[in-house]
Design an enzyme around this catalytic site. Structure first.
Site, PDB file in Angstrom:
ATOM      1  CE  LYS A 179     -41.814  31.378 -39.557  1.00 19.34           C
ATOM      2  NZ  LYS A 179     -41.995  30.755 -38.240  1.00 19.34           N
ATOM      3  CG  ASN A 239     -44.910  39.222 -27.398  1.00 14.90           C
ATOM      4  OD1 ASN A 239     -45.034  38.374 -26.529  1.00 14.90           O
ATOM      5  ND2 ASN A 239     -45.378  39.041 -28.621  1.00 14.90           N
ATOM      6  N   GLY A 278     -56.072  25.842 -26.521  1.00 21.51           N
ATOM      7  CA  GLY A 278     -56.862  26.479 -27.575  1.00 21.51           C
ATOM      8  C   GLY A 278     -56.532  26.022 -28.972  1.00 21.51           C
ATOM      9  CG  ASP A 286     -51.088  36.749 -34.047  1.00 19.31           C
ATOM     10  OD1 ASP A 286     -50.033  36.218 -33.676  1.00 19.31           O
ATOM     11  OD2 ASP A 286     -51.600  37.726 -33.461  1.00 19.31           O
ATOM     12  CE1 TYR A 344     -40.883  29.727 -29.617  1.00 22.91           C
ATOM     13  CE2 TYR A 344     -42.574  31.336 -29.062  1.00 22.91           C
ATOM     14  CZ  TYR A 344     -42.219  30.076 -29.504  1.00 22.91           C
ATOM     15  OH  TYR A 344     -43.197  29.163 -29.843  1.00 22.91           O
ATOM     16  NE  ARG A 372     -45.583  32.275 -32.440  1.00 17.20           N
ATOM     17  CZ  ARG A 372     -46.678  32.386 -33.159  1.00 17.20           C
ATOM     18  NH1 ARG A 372     -46.670  32.109 -34.443  1.00 17.20           N
ATOM     19  NH2 ARG A 372     -47.817  32.751 -32.600  1.00 17.20           N
ATOM     20  CG  ASP A 414     -56.006  32.496 -23.933  1.00 11.40           C
ATOM     21  OD1 ASP A 414     -56.537  31.858 -23.014  1.00 11.40           O
ATOM     22  OD2 ASP A 414     -55.693  31.988 -25.022  1.00 11.40           O
ATOM     23  CG  HIS A 427     -52.953  30.413 -21.147  1.00 15.37           C
ATOM     24  ND1 HIS A 427     -52.382  29.382 -20.446  1.00 15.37           N
ATOM     25  CD2 HIS A 427     -52.014  30.841 -22.032  1.00 15.37           C
ATOM     26  CE1 HIS A 427     -51.151  29.187 -20.892  1.00 15.37           C
ATOM     27  NE2 HIS A 427     -50.903  30.061 -21.849  1.00 15.37           N
ATOM     28  CG  HIS A 429     -42.508  27.479 -26.013  1.00 10.53           C
ATOM     29  ND1 HIS A 429     -42.908  27.495 -24.695  1.00 10.53           N
ATOM     30  CD2 HIS A 429     -43.174  28.489 -26.617  1.00 10.53           C
ATOM     31  CE1 HIS A 429     -43.764  28.488 -24.513  1.00 10.53           C
ATOM     32  NE2 HIS A 429     -43.944  29.109 -25.654  1.00 10.53           N
TER      33      HIS A 429
END
Length: 776
Positions: A19, A126, A449, A506, A529, A532, A616, A659, A712
């Site tokens: 990352k 996820n 948000g 988070d 992803y 992330r 959400d 959402h 994104h």
């Protein structure tokens, strides 16, 4: 001898090294040479970890700088023309497909402005993959320096013989789509694609690969006949290559394949088949009876999707069931899926309570588990007696721990009534009162948000954690951040404000830290992803809310705002799905406990003067069982009831939003409608607006905010681009229904691009507001 194998290993490194490297490269702070060197270092480190753990069969080509499916798009020469025409460097072209690319004209080089390809959830996980996007007349060509070969040779040079991992041809095409304005059915391209696999397998054989893992996870789906029938010609061709190719291991995971058991007849010419015996252990005996007379079976008994220590007794029983029928030489002990979905190592967790820590196993520990199970079956239990006894002690300690059970939570669940699942009045009555209460214009604008979480926010949060600043000092800092966000929204001209969530680390962890029944890691990062990463909380016991979680910040934001303030909560299903859930009670029971806790929070927000509340549920679709039938029906029933339980305690005049991340809504539209939310916002910018047709076909009566731009990517959409998106939406939705918003929260973006994008979004909304005002 029973061999152990891993289907894939986490990519990020022990300290999220990948990352940090990719984000430094994107920011121009790391050279391409140094980025590639860091990738090589991580690959070698991960292969060595698995070898040192005693794993017999170690994967390669499971590493990616962004996404493994995106790797295959580039590997097969399937990059859409809008990217190739810019003649970018291969790694920059790769990242452009993953996250978009926007550069102004410089030094006589033309400007580049391309959005990313569509990104969707990898089955019911996820993790997100980049969707292959194919053209009419699509041609495929193997990359001149194939990544699977390069990385196999890299490991070989280090003294480690690996098993390269490929996404299979049927799954690659089935998980893809036709590009915009194209009509191709991806599966029709199979004959065009197969020669590329033949060439690649030949090159891997030449490089010295003994076997290759070909992932075909779509076999767990209910497949249309054309897709199901594609396996036979594909694997007749690949399986009959003989000595020209390595031995092929056909891998499935995330579900059972019993409903497609007839496909196995066309796979008898392959060396081995892998099944997920964690998710669906009941398929084991049927599959044993269906494989070829000489075929090997890889049995996934170590969970690649959760963090609980493997119960060795149960795992060994599964393996011995297979060895008794097939013999030890035809059975492999494996992870159920890639370990991509688990954190790197438990060794990094220095702050976890020792009692709870003893219940867990991360990727490094799971590698060791596989080696122990294989040795126990090969050499007998006595060869690993100490390990088996320690494991049994851990399993028993968790089962009897007082940390898992709260009688007060169970008592409250027993007192739930049917009335608690329903709003006081139907939508027409509610929306009338909400219009009077909120006084919003046509095409109201809002955000989902979160606003950008700057480096300063992270620094201050870290200081609080380390005790370098007091809680009062941190609270003052957060109030200043909220003030700034409110001022920016005023300047932008948004209609419904949010407080920006500067205090939140988070969207699940923040709530988990304020609920009983959760524990948290410090380094338990998992890739979601690209670069992330998320750090999923772990549910270890019954859940309740000791005190309000978000009311203070939302109330403060409302007190300094001149527009309606939206309270932001994460729904029960998403809190469940984006945590590592318990495996000792059903997920429906855990979701109901979360719903009761959130219900208290929703009521408290309303009492504090917050009359727009967003709960959400981006993970609702993700949790949908992969096949239709009773399991799916039951899931949708308890998932919908959990959401409704969480939001139905408020007055009609309070507007409930929810959402959703991008979803094929037709798969579960009845459930979306049954949520009875007043406003839905949906991730939609990279999909064809025709997907909204389902809302028309089902005569959906409530309000909808399809995302008008992709968050994104750092790319800034133009005002006209957003106007065009709105015009598309108005072909399917009425003006009275339509809200204007981004795809998702803005936490990961920078302020400069955020302000520019939202300015264009608000201006586009004002344009249509004026147009419709003139018309009426």
């Amino acid at each position: 001898m029973v061999q152990s194998s891993i289907l894939g290993f986490p990519r990020m490194g022990v300290n999220r090294d990948l990352k940090k490297a990719t984000e430094a490269y994107w920011a121009g702070k790391l050279s391409q040479q140094d980025l590639l060197a860091e990738g090589k270092r991580l690959r070698l480190a991960h292969w060595k970890i698995q070898k040192d753990a005693g794993v017999d069969i170690i994967p390669s080509n499971d590493f990616s700088f962004y996404d493994h499916v995106l790797d295959h798009i580039q590997l097969f020469g399937a990059t859409p023309p809008r990217y190739t025409k810019h003649n970018l460097d291969p790694i920059d072209e790769f990242f452009a497909m993953g996250r978009g690319h926007q550069k102004p004209q410089m030094d006589q080089k033309p400007a580049v402005d391309v959005p990313s390809l569509e990104m969707v959830k990898w089955f019911d996980s996820n993790y997100h993959y980049v969707k292959p996007t194919l053209q009419d007349g699509q041609k495929f060509k193997l990359n001149s320096n194939p990544k699977p070969v390069v990385e196999f040779l890299e490991a070989k040079e280090a003294g480690i013989v690996t098993r390269p991992v490929l996404v299979g041809p049927v799954s690659f095409l089935t998980l893809g789509k036709a590009d915009r304005d194209q009509k191709v059915d991806p599966i029709d391209l199979l004959e065009e694609l197969l020669p590329v696999y033949v060439e690649l397998l030949s090159k891997l054989k030449e490089a010295g690969a003994e076997s290759v893992q070909i992932d075909e996870p779509v076999l767990v789906f209910d497949l249309p006949p054309r897709v199901k029938n594609a396996f036979k010609p594909a694997y007749e061709k690949l399986g009959n290559l003989g000595d020209k190719a390595p031995k092929l291991v056909f891998a499935t995971y995330f579900g059972d394949i019993i409903h497609n058991i007839d496909v196995l007849q066309s796979l008898h010419n392959l060396y081995a088949l892998h099944i997920d015996a964690v998710r669906n252990p009941e398929q084991l005996e049927t599959v044993i009876g269906a494989i070829g007379p000489k075929q090997c079976l890889s049995v996934g008994v170590v969970d690649g999707r959760n963090i609980w220590k493997t119960d060795f007794k149960k795992a060994i029983e599964k393996i011995e069931l297979a060895t008794h029928k097939l013999g030890k030489e035809r059975v492999l002990v494996a992870s159920s899926s890639s370990l991509l979905h688990t954190p790197h190592t438990l060794e990094s967790e220095k702050k976890l309570d020792s009692e709870v820590k003893d219940w867990f196993s991360f990727a490094v520990e799971k590698a060791k588990e596989l080696a122990i199970i294989a040795k126990a079956v090969t050499d007998g239990p006595a060869s690993v007696r100490d390990e088996l006894e320690a494991n049994a002690k851990s399993i028993q300690a968790r089962a009897t721990s007082k940390l898992t059970n709260d009688p007060k939570v169970k008592d409250r669940q027993a007192k739930i009534t049917d009335e608690m699942f329903n709003r006081k009045s139907p939508f027409p009555t509610r929306i009338s009162q909400q219009h009077s209460n909120l006084n919003l214009p046509m095409f109201p604008t809002t955000t989902i948000g979160s606003f950008p979480q700057t480096k300063e926010i992270r620094i201050q949060r870290n200081k609080l954690t380390k005790g370098e600043i007091s809680a009062e000092e941190y609270e003052k800092f957060i109030e200043k951040e909220i003030q700034d966000v409110i001022k920016i929204q005023e300047e932008l001209g948004l209609d419904v404000y949010v407080h920006g969530e500067p205090e939140r680390n988070d969207m699940v962890q923040y709530f988990g830290e304020r609920l009983t029944g959760y524990v948290f890691t410090t380094h338990g990062w998992v890739q979601s992803y690209g670069s992330r990463c998320v750090r999923p909380p772990i549910i270890v016991g019954d859940i309740s809310r000791p005190e309000p979680m978000t009311v203070k910040e939302s109330k403060y934001a409302a007190s300094i705002s001149n527009k309606p303030m939206k309270g932001m909560l994460t729904g029960p299903i998403t809190c469940l799905r984006w945590s590592f859930p318990r495996d000792d009670i059903h997920q429906s029971e855990q979701a109901q406990q979360l719903a009761l806790a959130l219900r208290d929070e929703v009521v408290d927000l309303e009492s504090a003067g917050i009359f727009v509340i967003q709960v959400d549920e981006p993970a609702l679709r993700e949790g949908l069982p992969l096949r239709s039938g009773l399991e799916r029906e039951n899931y949708l029933s308890w998932a919908v009831k959990s959401f409704r339980l969480s939001v139905s305690g408020v007055k009609d005049s309070t507007q409930i939003h929810s959402h959703f991340c991008y979803s094929e809504f037709q798969d579960f539209f009845s459930a979306i409608a049954a949520l009875d939310a007043d406003v839905l916002s949906i991730e939609n910018s990279k999909s064809d607006a025709k997907l909204l047709k389902v809302f028309v076909d089902e005569a959906y009566p409530r309000h909808i905010g399809p995302g008008v731009y992709d968050i994104h990517s750092p790319r800034v959409p133009g005002e006209q681009e957003i106007k065009d998106r709105i015009q598309e939406m108005l072909q399917y939705l009425t003006p009275d229904q339509l809200w204007i918003d981004p795809d998702c929260g803005l936490k990961t973006r920078q302020w400069k691009e955020t302000k520019a994008s939202l300015t264009n979004m608000v201006n586009a909304a004002k344009f249509y507001r004026q147009q419709y005002a003139k018309a009426h």
